[in-house]
Design an enzyme around this catalytic site. Structure first.
Site, PDB file in Angstrom:
ATOM      1  N   SER A 118      15.116  15.311  27.084  1.00 12.87           N
ATOM      2  CA  SER A 118      14.837  15.015  25.676  1.00 12.87           C
ATOM      3  C   SER A 118      15.507  13.699  25.302  1.00 12.87           C
ATOM      4  O   SER A 118      16.365  13.196  26.033  1.00 12.87           O
ATOM      5  CB  SER A 118      15.423  16.102  24.775  1.00 12.87           C
ATOM      6  N   GLY A 119      15.165  13.207  24.096  1.00 13.93           N
ATOM      7  CA  GLY A 119      15.864  12.038  23.548  1.00 13.93           C
ATOM      8  C   GLY A 119      14.905  10.960  23.102  1.00 13.93           C
ATOM      9  O   GLY A 119      14.338  10.277  23.944  1.00 13.93           O
TER      10      GLY A 119
ATOM     11  N   ASP B  48       5.205  11.061  15.816  1.00 18.31           N
ATOM     12  CA  ASP B  48       6.143  11.989  16.473  1.00 18.31           C
ATOM     13  C   ASP B  48       5.478  13.305  16.848  1.00 18.31           C
ATOM     14  O   ASP B  48       6.138  14.338  16.881  1.00 18.31           O
ATOM     15  CB  ASP B  48       7.370  12.250  15.571  1.00 18.31           C
TER      16      ASP B  48
ATOM     17  N   TRP C  87      10.360  17.933  27.103  1.00 18.45           N
ATOM     18  CA  TRP C  87      11.407  18.844  26.608  1.00 18.45           C
ATOM     19  C   TRP C  87      11.003  20.292  26.450  1.00 18.45           C
ATOM     20  O   TRP C  87      11.794  21.099  25.960  1.00 18.45           O
ATOM     21  CB  TRP C  87      12.019  18.311  25.330  1.00 18.45           C
TER      22      TRP C  87
END
Lengths: 312, 549
Positions: B209-210, B323, B262
């Site tokens: 993730s990130g 997103d 993720w």
């Protein structure tokens, strides 16, 4: 004691941050004694991303962290011991130095030009106070065409502080700035917005620019006004519950799910009913706003906002 | 003594299962190794020491085991158990409660050999699946993003646990002691990991993730014994490889393009294909520095699990600027489509669209919105929604439905082969997307501000994506996953803290309990000693339900 005097106290931010961090993360150990790198701040920023993931306590912790950082920046003397965050003055100095010495190749904002983007540089992410950046500046990178630069320790630290600040700016870009420039929002036509307000928008059914909306643009910051214009949260729904006997109970809605309805009646008392024995009629004062979300066009949206901003 | 005790407690259901297991034993079926009771009765004492989970066991359903994040490789979250069913669910009672005293539990527990294993960031617990008593707790404080944690992978006697500082920890499932720890990625660059690893034979598949820094996403295959890297697949192709043409040529955008991995993917053993969803491109809300589709971000990819090579890809959100990670479970099932039996893959994606693909070839079959959206003007010839350019984030704000939180998210969907319906916890949510960066965009470069949201459970016809039923679950954004069972039940939760069991055909509520908080994980089920349990997490507490004796 004024707020400013409070802020001048070096111990205050440390205590605030520690208390907030403990409060928010008391279910695990999370005490940072030095600048944790982007990951540490990301941890806080990501929390704000999804309301369902975090909740208000996390937002508050981040807010306290923000105040803490800002306060630390005003107090260079407290800086090194706490977070290694760059103080504003040093960063300012670093900005000038960077632009003079490095900006030609790396861009004035360090996002790259002939040379690479340093905001995204792993070396910068790992650097502490210039310990990695310093040798690169002093020795250069002859294989990549970067000349060595004879800068002092203080100058290198200032440049490092500037670069860390740039990285933080990128990370903080995941949040809306508190003070957002009004001119960026004012792309609509106020006259057209007025026509929409009085006509197709249907706003005058509930609102008046000489009544409830008088001076509304003075009351709210631009971003808040824009959000409230579309959907102003916080108004309670009215509910009427009809019992099998035919008795009607009215009040402000307190709870509603598939099984239970609860209200606060005119005398201020809470009452609840199982929905299998009650008919429920809810009147949502925001129903018109909910409907507006579905139909307002991008141009109506910006025109209407431009009009509301004239209501000073 | 143990043997005697078990014999006296045998119920008709266990006896029946036992005889079926004996038959399978005669047929050489390896699944018997997992069945505790027949193990006691049929196998020599030396085998009793073998309590682990063979990777072979993941290929077959076993009533007493929930061996992966999704319960099996398909991601359907459908259990063939039917002891708890539509006729008796009204009598459901608590078997036990276990409070972890932690942040909310978002993980789906594993259940192997009578032990439940579940997680929160930095924490793993093993508890008794029959009685709820703690067995061990592993705690490893770390820096990094503690947003949530989805659970574990298991291979033999070993558990695999990802961490906020982007490490993979292998734990001994007996006692929670650490066997080894490896670094998956550099947390200083913004990487962390929350997902439940997926074990396929001798591969432990792990994602990262990130997205607040501009770093490339990737998926790793790790050796379950040594922790060494077997292969790494990067979300962004290398320059010159297929897909690289969807990035600008004259910039470093492709090397900083995001696309995190993720959520846990799914696997088809017959095709030997691993299916994975990838996250949003970076910079997140600013598309101008990365013109093009930005493959393979916001995509569903099929990989060979032995080599990590890409076999096919489909992109739910080309050139995403909102997103809308396409990481939601790619659910696998075999069903009729236009008169022919097909091997299907379905995803209800965060952008509000439901997609059905042929999972052997990646051929696109269905695209349909499963909830109201305003950002798309149509669907292109390849089945991808066409974004309205005026609803990309703007300095003066763009009103978009759904918000960046998405029309759905990590909340587990389900496919019930008995009803042929796909279930998703869906949200209506509006927000204003602002592009705030004025220079070169880095990180998010903007943000959206939420206005209003509410949530609904929806049953979709996989053949068309049409909504068959709608069950409102209240204001706000839903957080609970879904489980369906052969008992003709659908378990989930509403937004007011009620645990629910619905009829999956009609959405009629058959059972509910105000559990006093939000469910943020996915319900799971297993059967031990002839009793079926359904386990759901509410805040930091696990509740196990069963029928009265």
């Amino acid at each position: 004691m004024t707020l400013y005097m409070l802020l001048k106290l070096p111990w205050l931010p440390v205590v605030c941050f520690a208390a907030a961090a403990y409060w928010s993360f008391r279910d695990r150990i999370w005490i940072s004694t030095r600048w944790p790198g982007p990951a540490g701040v990301i941890m806080s920023v990501k929390r704000l991303r999804r309301k369902a993931e975090g909740g208000k306590r996390l937002a508050l912790c981040v807010a306290v962290l923000g105040v803490t950082c800002a306060t630390l920046a005003r107090n260079p003397g407290t800086r090194a011991a706490q977070t290694d965050l760059p103080p504003a003055a040093e960063s300012e100095h670093g900005t000038q130095l960077f632009r003079q010495s490095c900006g030609f190749c790396h861009g004035p904002d360090a996002t790259g030009a002939r040379g690479p983007d340093l905001v995204r540089s792993p070396l910068v992410a790992h650097d502490v106070d210039g310990n990695l950046i310093g040798p690169v500046i002093r020795n250069g990178r002859p294989d990549r065409g970067m000349p060595p630069l004879a800068l002092s320790d203080d100058q290198i630290k200032a440049i490092a502080a500037f670069l860390h600040d740039r990285l933080q700016q990128a990370i903080r870009s995941a949040q809306l700035p508190r003070a957002y420039p009004l001119e960026r929002l004012l792309t609509g036509n106020a006259a057209a917005g007025r026509r929409y307000f009085e006509g197709a928008g249907g706003c005058t059914a509930c609102h008046s620019v000489t009544g409830d909306l008088k001076g509304i643009a003075r009351k709210y910051a631009p971003l808040d006004l824009e959000a409230r214009m579309l959907y102003p949260e916080g108004s309670a729904s009215a509910v009427t519950v009809t019992l099998p006997s035919g008795e009607k109970v009215q009040g402000n809605l307190e709870h509603l799910d598939e099984f239970v309805v609860a209200l606060r009646d005119a005398s201020g008392w809470y009452r609840s009913f199982s929905r299998d024995r009650a008919q429920v009629e809810v009147r949502n004062p925001l129903a018109a706003h909910r409907e507006l979300l579905d139909r307002i066009t991008p141009s109506d949206f910006h025109d209407l906002f431009a009009y509301l901003e004239t209501l000073k | 003594m143990t043997l005697k005790l078990n014999c006296t407690e045998l119920t008709p259901a266990v006896t029946a299962r036992l005889s079926s297991c004996r038959t399978r034993l005669l047929q050489g079926d390896k699944v018997i190794r997992l069945l505790a009771v027949p193990l006691l009765l049929c196998l020599p004492a030396s085998r009793l020491a073998t309590q682990g989970l063979s990777p072979q066991a993941l290929l077959h359903f076993s009533a007493d085991t929930w061996p992966t994040y999704n319960g099996d490789y398909s991601g359907r979250r459908f259990s063939p158990l039917d002891q708890i069913n539509a006729s008796n669910v009204g009598t459901l009672t608590l078997a036990w409660i276990y409070r972890a005293h932690s942040q909310p539990i978002k993980s789906t527990p594993l259940e192997v050999n009578g032990i439940l294993y579940f997680t929160t960031p930095d924490n793993v617990w093993a508890i008794d699946a029959r009685f709820g008593h703690p067995i061990w707790h592993y705690h490893r404080p770390s820096r990094g993003d503690h947003i949530g944690h989805r659970g574990l992978g298991m291979y033999g006697d070993w558990l695999y646990f990802t961490t906020p500082d982007a490490q993979l920890v292998s734990l001994n499932a007996r006692d929670g002691t650490v066997r080894w720890t490896i670094q998956l990625a550099d947390p200083k660059l913004g990487y962390f990991s929350t997902m439940a690893p997926l074990v396929i034979r001798n591969h432990v598949i792990v994602g990262v993730s990130g997205d607040v820094t501009d770093i490339p996403g990737f998926l790793d295959s790790i050796d379950p014994e040594t922790g060494s890297l077997q292969w790494r697949w990067y979300t962004e192709p290398q320059p010159g490889e297929p897909g690289s043409e969807t990035w600008p040529k004259d910039s470093d955008a492709i090397r900083h393009g995001g696309g995190m991995t993720w959520m846990t993917g799914t696997y088809d053993p017959d095709l030997n294909l691993l299916y994975w969803g990838t996250g949003n491109p970076n910079p997140v809300l600013a598309g101008r520095a990365r013109p093009g589709d930005n493959l393979f971000t916001c995509s569903i990819v099929a990989l060979n699990p032995d080599s990590g090579k890409l076999v096919w890809a489909f992109q739910p959100s080309p050139h995403d600027v909102h997103d809308w990670d396409a990481v939601e479970t790619p659910v696998l099932f075999d069903a009729e489509f236009k008169g022919k039996p097909r091997r299907l893959l379905a995803q209800a994606s965060r952008n509000g669209f439901f997609f059905v693909l042929d999972r052997a070839t990646g051929e696109h079959l269905v695209t349909a919105p499963f909830i109201d959206v305003n950002w798309a003007s149509g669907i292109d010839s390849r089945g991808r929604p066409i974004a309205r350019p005026e609803l990309a984030p703007r300095p003066d704000g763009a009103l978009v439905e759904p918000s960046s939180d998405g029309a759905t998210n990590w909340l587990a969907p389900s496919f019930d082969p008995q009803t042929g319906l796909f279930y998703v916890s869906a949200r209506r949510c509006f927000s204003i997307f602002y592009l705030t960066e004025t220079g070169k965009p880095e990180g998010w470069a903007g943000r959206d501000r939420d206005l209003w949201s509410n949530s609904t459970l929806r049953a979709l016809d996989y053949r068309t994506g049409k909504v068959v039923w709608n069950h409102e679950i209240g204001e706000g954004e839903s957080t609970a996953g879904i489980l369906t069972t052969a008992g003709h039940l659908l378990f989930t939760s509403d937004n007011q803290g009620n645990l629910l069991a619905l009829d999956p055909s009609t959405s009629k509520t058959l059972w509910h309990l105000n559990a006093g908080g939000h469910m943020e994980n996915g319900p799971m089920t297993y059967e031990l000693d002839g009793r079926q349990y359904v386990v759901m997490a509410v805040e930091d507490t696990l509740y196990a339900f069963t029928l009265p004796r």
